[in-house]
Motif scaffolding. Structure first.
Motif, PDB file in Angstrom:
ATOM      1  N   UNK A 187     176.304  83.359 -38.781  1.00 37.86           N
ATOM      2  CA  UNK A 187     175.651  82.442 -38.010  1.00 37.86           C
ATOM      3  C   UNK A 187     175.088  81.184 -38.415  1.00 37.86           C
ATOM      4  N   UNK A 188     175.691  80.201 -38.878  1.00 40.73           N
ATOM      5  CA  UNK A 188     175.276  79.038 -39.364  1.00 40.73           C
ATOM      6  C   UNK A 188     174.112  78.231 -38.851  1.00 40.73           C
ATOM      7  N   UNK A 189     173.926  78.410 -37.531  1.00 37.87           N
ATOM      8  CA  UNK A 189     172.858  77.881 -36.665  1.00 37.87           C
ATOM      9  C   UNK A 189     171.685  78.325 -37.093  1.00 37.87           C
ATOM     10  N   UNK A 190     171.506  79.541 -37.653  1.00 41.64           N
ATOM     11  CA  UNK A 190     170.181  80.407 -37.949  1.00 41.64           C
ATOM     12  C   UNK A 190     169.274  79.500 -38.572  1.00 41.64           C
ATOM     13  N   UNK A 191     169.595  78.655 -39.698  1.00 39.04           N
ATOM     14  CA  UNK A 191     168.816  77.739 -40.258  1.00 39.04           C
ATOM     15  C   UNK A 191     168.165  76.740 -39.425  1.00 39.04           C
ATOM     16  N   UNK A 192     168.694  76.324 -38.393  1.00 40.16           N
ATOM     17  CA  UNK A 192     168.226  75.426 -37.280  1.00 40.16           C
ATOM     18  C   UNK A 192     167.205  75.867 -36.357  1.00 40.16           C
ATOM     19  N   UNK A 193     166.638  77.256 -36.653  1.00 40.22           N
ATOM     20  CA  UNK A 193     165.751  77.755 -35.716  1.00 40.22           C
ATOM     21  C   UNK A 193     164.459  78.002 -36.750  1.00 40.22           C
ATOM     22  N   UNK A 194     163.275  77.622 -36.176  1.00 42.62           N
ATOM     23  CA  UNK A 194     162.049  77.767 -36.765  1.00 42.62           C
ATOM     24  C   UNK A 194     161.705  79.246 -36.937  1.00 42.62           C
ATOM     25  N   UNK A 195     160.791  79.232 -38.232  1.00 41.32           N
ATOM     26  CA  UNK A 195     160.333  80.422 -38.677  1.00 41.32           C
ATOM     27  C   UNK A 195     159.361  80.923 -37.804  1.00 41.32           C
ATOM     28  N   UNK A 196     158.738  80.428 -36.968  1.00 35.24           N
ATOM     29  CA  UNK A 196     157.917  80.946 -35.767  1.00 35.24           C
ATOM     30  C   UNK A 196     158.804  81.364 -34.822  1.00 35.24           C
ATOM     31  N   UNK A 197     159.842  80.980 -34.301  1.00 31.97           N
ATOM     32  CA  UNK A 197     160.993  81.352 -33.459  1.00 31.97           C
ATOM     33  C   UNK A 197     161.712  82.800 -33.976  1.00 31.97           C
ATOM     34  N   UNK A 198     161.827  82.671 -35.153  1.00 33.04           N
ATOM     35  CA  UNK A 198     162.485  83.893 -35.715  1.00 33.04           C
ATOM     36  C   UNK A 198     161.723  85.105 -36.051  1.00 33.04           C
ATOM     37  N   UNK A 199     160.536  84.728 -36.116  1.00 35.28           N
ATOM     38  CA  UNK A 199     159.478  85.892 -36.250  1.00 35.28           C
ATOM     39  C   UNK A 199     159.398  86.480 -35.092  1.00 35.28           C
ATOM     40  N   UNK A 200     159.001  85.509 -34.060  1.00 38.63           N
ATOM     41  CA  UNK A 200     158.828  86.200 -32.538  1.00 38.63           C
ATOM     42  C   UNK A 200     160.002  86.864 -31.996  1.00 38.63           C
ATOM     43  N   UNK A 201     160.988  86.599 -32.634  1.00 44.37           N
ATOM     44  CA  UNK A 201     162.251  87.368 -32.047  1.00 44.37           C
ATOM     45  C   UNK A 201     162.474  89.003 -32.746  1.00 44.37           C
ATOM     46  N   UNK A 202     162.280  88.688 -33.758  1.00 43.16           N
ATOM     47  CA  UNK A 202     162.179  89.921 -34.718  1.00 43.16           C
ATOM     48  C   UNK A 202     161.230  90.939 -34.196  1.00 43.16           C
ATOM     49  N   UNK A 203     160.051  90.511 -33.968  1.00 43.70           N
ATOM     50  CA  UNK A 203     158.902  91.233 -33.417  1.00 43.70           C
ATOM     51  C   UNK A 203     159.304  91.738 -32.049  1.00 43.70           C
ATOM     52  N   UNK A 204     160.074  90.824 -31.207  1.00 48.71           N
ATOM     53  CA  UNK A 204     160.335  91.319 -29.813  1.00 48.71           C
ATOM     54  C   UNK A 204     161.309  92.628 -29.965  1.00 48.71           C
ATOM     55  N   UNK A 205     162.369  92.477 -30.769  1.00 45.83           N
ATOM     56  CA  UNK A 205     163.318  93.740 -30.865  1.00 45.83           C
ATOM     57  C   UNK A 205     162.748  95.018 -31.395  1.00 45.83           C
ATOM     58  N   UNK A 206     161.855  94.625 -32.314  1.00 45.41           N
ATOM     59  CA  UNK A 206     161.123  95.725 -33.196  1.00 45.41           C
ATOM     60  C   UNK A 206     160.411  96.590 -32.255  1.00 45.41           C
ATOM     61  N   UNK A 207     159.558  96.137 -31.353  1.00 40.69           N
ATOM     62  CA  UNK A 207     158.543  96.633 -30.420  1.00 40.69           C
ATOM     63  C   UNK A 207     159.441  97.274 -29.183  1.00 40.69           C
ATOM     64  N   UNK A 208     160.371  96.479 -28.854  1.00 42.92           N
ATOM     65  CA  UNK A 208     161.105  96.819 -27.556  1.00 42.92           C
ATOM     66  C   UNK A 208     161.982  98.214 -27.942  1.00 42.92           C
ATOM     67  N   UNK A 209     162.315  97.954 -29.002  1.00 43.51           N
ATOM     68  CA  UNK A 209     163.208  99.264 -29.221  1.00 43.51           C
ATOM     69  C   UNK A 209     162.690 100.471 -30.484  1.00 43.51           C
ATOM     70  N   UNK A 210     161.520  99.958 -30.756  1.00 44.82           N
ATOM     71  CA  UNK A 210     160.725 101.060 -31.751  1.00 44.82           C
ATOM     72  C   UNK A 210     161.587 100.984 -32.964  1.00 44.82           C
ATOM     73  N   UNK A 211     161.934  99.832 -33.560  1.00 44.20           N
ATOM     74  CA  UNK A 211     162.825  99.722 -34.594  1.00 44.20           C
ATOM     75  C   UNK A 211     161.805  99.857 -36.040  1.00 44.20           C
ATOM     76  N   UNK A 212     162.446 100.525 -36.976  1.00 41.35           N
ATOM     77  CA  UNK A 212     161.895 100.245 -38.461  1.00 41.35           C
ATOM     78  C   UNK A 212     162.405  99.035 -39.110  1.00 41.35           C
ATOM     79  N   UNK A 213     161.606  98.700 -40.262  1.00 40.72           N
ATOM     80  CA  UNK A 213     162.087  97.618 -40.891  1.00 40.72           C
ATOM     81  C   UNK A 213     163.581  97.618 -41.233  1.00 40.72           C
TER      82      UNK A 213
END
Length: 340
Positions: A169-195
């Protein structure tokens, strides 16, 4: 005065008046002064000014549709991108990208980004593909890119993981750290995921992390309300085959209804082999109905002549016929012609 005499009298009178008017007119040729008439300029006597400007490099203004082919021969920067493997033709009809690339100098504006991506683990033979998919990375600040990589390291992503993420996913680097952090948090809380869970799905399908959350919510709703998957099953679907969450809801639901209701496959079996949900519906129909015609549509693993769901969506038609249906591909094609 009789009628005839009166007629000639009036006629002569009009002639006299017309004559008088002509003689007193100021518009006669004699009244035009000579200085009021200007002679045309003799342009043949004007000196010829030589123009030494070179117009050979002038190009027409960029239009909504154009390509870079006419610029490559005269641009060393474009030539180096081509040698790198960048497919410039894929930028056709994208004037924003084209105009940006044409303004950049390879040594000054591009080289440091190429070195940065290479240092992040993208192999040299994959750099062309990377910059083909994300040419606008050249407009990002290099410090921001370093921050985004450092964030992944802070979240315990290994160098190998980061390399896979950038390659997939080359476009990953075009997304801000704030957006990536919020997205990872969304999936972790929505599906009760571990690290480890969140890192695994990120490496499997990094596009999911940057995918529209409204679309993800739509899939979650459909899996829950329309298909009947419980929370645990939805989590397992995510961990095994995360692509489900970026699929078209309409197509996903169509396939599920056929697999679950027509083929009689329960939720547990689908969760174990969820990739069948991404298979074209026509392929599922053709192969299932052919097996049913042969009385071989047996999908229960506890019974003889078991056919796994992967046998339905994997392999070519000849492979399916020989290995699963145990018939010739000609017989399969003849059956399809008689049914469809």
């Amino acid at each position: 005065m009789n009628f005839i005499q009166r007629f000639f009298y009036l006629k002569n009178k009009n002639v006299v008046e017309i004559y008088k008017y002509c003689t007193i007119s100021t518009n006669s040729l004699d009244s035009i002064h000579k200085n009021e008439i200007e002679s045309p300029k003799d342009y043949n006597q004007a000196p010829l000014v030589l123009n030494n400007i070179d117009f050979s490099n002038i190009r027409p203004a960029l239009r909504p549709t154009f390509n870079l082919a006419s610029y490559v021969n005269e641009s060393s920067s474009l030539q180096k991108l081509v040698k790198l493997g960048v497919e410039l033709y894929k930028f056709d009809n994208k004037p924003d990208i084209m105009s940006t690339i044409l303004k950049l100098d390879f040594e000054r504006d591009m080289k440091q980004y190429i070195q940065f991506v290479f240092d992040c683990g993208v192999p040299a033979d994959c750099l062309g593909k990377f910059f083909t998919k994300n040419p606008m990375i050249f407009t990002e600040h290099i410090d921001d890119l370093n921050t985004r990589i450092n964030y992944l390291k802070y979240k315990n992503f290994t160098k190998e993981m980061i390399s896979f993420i950038l390659q997939k996913h080359p476009k990953w680097l075009s997304h801000s750290t704030i957006d990536i952090d919020a997205s990872l948090g969304f999936f972790q809380s929505q599906f009760y995921l571990s690290g480890d869970d969140i890192r695994n799905i990120t490496v499997k399908l990094p596009k999911l992390i940057t995918w529209s959350k409204s679309n993800v919510h739509l899939i979650i709703f459909s899996l829950n309300e329309e298909m009947g998957f419980n929370r645990s099953e939805r989590k397992r679907l995510l961990l095994i085959y995360p692509k489900i969450y970026i699929m078209s809801k309409h197509h996903l639901l169509q396939r599920f209804i056929y697999i679950h209701e027509t083929m009689g496959i329960n939720h547990d079996r689908i969760v174990l082999e969820p990739k069948i949900l991404s298979c074209r519906l026509n392929r599922i129909k053709h192969r299932h109905e052919y097996l049913k015609y042969l009385n071989k549509d047996q999908y229960n693993p506890t019974k003889p002549q078991y056919v796994s769901l992967s046998n339905i969506f994997e392999g070519t038609d000849p492979e399916f016929c020989v290995n699963i249906a145990k018939t010739s591909v000609e017989m399969f094609n003849t059956y399809l012609k008689t049914v469809y």
